[in-house]
Every structure is written in C-alpha cells, then in structure tokens.
Scaffold this active site. Sequence first.
Site, short mmCIF file in Angstrom:
data_model
loop_
_atom_site.label_atom_id
_atom_site.label_comp_id
_atom_site.label_asym_id
_atom_site.label_seq_id
_atom_site.Cartn_x
_atom_site.Cartn_y
_atom_site.Cartn_z
N ASN A 1 0.83 -1.20 0.00
CA ASN A 1 0.00 0.00 0.00
C ASN A 1 0.87 1.25 0.00
O ASN A 1 1.92 1.30 0.63
CB ASN A 1 -1.02 -0.01 1.14
N GLU B 1 0.29 5.25 0.57
CA GLU B 1 -0.65 6.30 0.98
C GLU B 1 -0.20 7.67 0.49
O GLU B 1 0.94 7.86 0.07
CB GLU B 1 -0.78 6.30 2.50
N CYS C 1 -4.02 0.75 -2.67
CA CYS C 1 -3.87 -0.46 -1.87
C CYS C 1 -2.85 -1.40 -2.50
O CYS C 1 -2.61 -1.38 -3.70
CB CYS C 1 -5.21 -1.18 -1.76
N GLU D 1 -3.03 -4.60 -3.11
CA GLU D 1 -3.58 -5.52 -4.10
C GLU D 1 -3.67 -4.87 -5.48
O GLU D 1 -3.35 -5.48 -6.50
CB GLU D 1 -4.98 -6.01 -3.67
N CYS E 1 -10.15 -4.83 0.30
CA CYS E 1 -11.26 -3.87 0.42
C CYS E 1 -12.17 -3.98 -0.82
O CYS E 1 -11.86 -4.69 -1.78
CB CYS E 1 -10.72 -2.45 0.58
N CYS F 1 -10.52 -2.99 -4.18
CA CYS F 1 -9.59 -4.03 -4.63
C CYS F 1 -10.35 -5.25 -5.14
O CYS F 1 -9.95 -5.86 -6.14
CB CYS F 1 -8.64 -4.42 -3.50
#
Length: 160
Positions: free
Chosen positions: A62, A64, A73, A75, A112, A115
């Site tokens: 990830n 940010e 993210c 993934e 999430c 993703c």
Amino acid sequence: MEKLQLTTTFAVYSSTAELPQHIAALMEQAVAVRKRSYAPYSKFHVGAALLLSNGEVVLGSNQENAAYPSGLCAERVAIFHAGAVYPDAAVVAMAISAAAESKVVTQPIPPCGACRQSIAEYELKQETPIEIYFMGEEGKVYCSESLKNLLPLTFGGEYL
C-alpha cells in the site's frame, strides 16, 4: 417475492506452516513487501504477492498519500503492475498480509471493496479463477478459490 441466498466457503489454515509450499513462499514475499509499504497516515501496512501463469511473482504494497484517496492499496498496486508488465499472463494466486503499528493483527484481512472490484476485472478478463490467500500479521490464513466468493454479485463489462 423470492429470496436469493448466497453462501461461500473458504479454506482455513491455522498458520502459514499448513499452506502448500509454493503458497507459503508467496505469502513470505507478501510479508516482506508489506514491511516496505508507505503508510504514514493509517499506520496499517499491507503487502500482496501475485503468482502469474508464466511463473513470475509480482509484488505490491500500500502507498498512501496525504491527499486521500490518491494512495493505492497493495492488491491494486500488484495487479495493475502485473497487467502492465505481463498482459498475457494470468494471475493464478494472490497472497495478502496486513499488519498495524498499534497492535498485532491476528484476524485474516481480506481485500477492500475497490480491490475486490479490480481483482474481479482481471478474473473475468482471464476467464479463470484467482486463488486469494489472506492473513493478518500472524495466525490463520483464509483461502478463497475465486474472487467470486468475496464479491458474489460481481459487476463486469457485460453490463455496460
């Protein structure tokens, strides 16, 4: 009116020691890349490792950004990289590991919603399921044989 009931089944491994050897190695790579994530705001670190049909492994963590939601993210970092660099290779398996700076995460952490939708696009495109293994920092590992277990009413291009 009728009711639609959806059920799903996951394999549950008590730890990475129970995983098939090639998946345990993939999870080790997810853990290693998780430790290189950039998560100064959430302090929640995620790593993903993808095994491709050509034998390549693609990693993502990830990333940010202070301007939410500009980050990405783990993934999606991994699956978009795989699509860009190896467009003809199918994603066979995905391993995901998550850890928090404030506590030890022992609950398996699934992808999430954003993703899940991104993974669904690749699963639909390649017309083969993607095995998804996910865990926290330690403890149980859940395995979904397909993204469809995590997102059963998948939105795809056929609706457009």
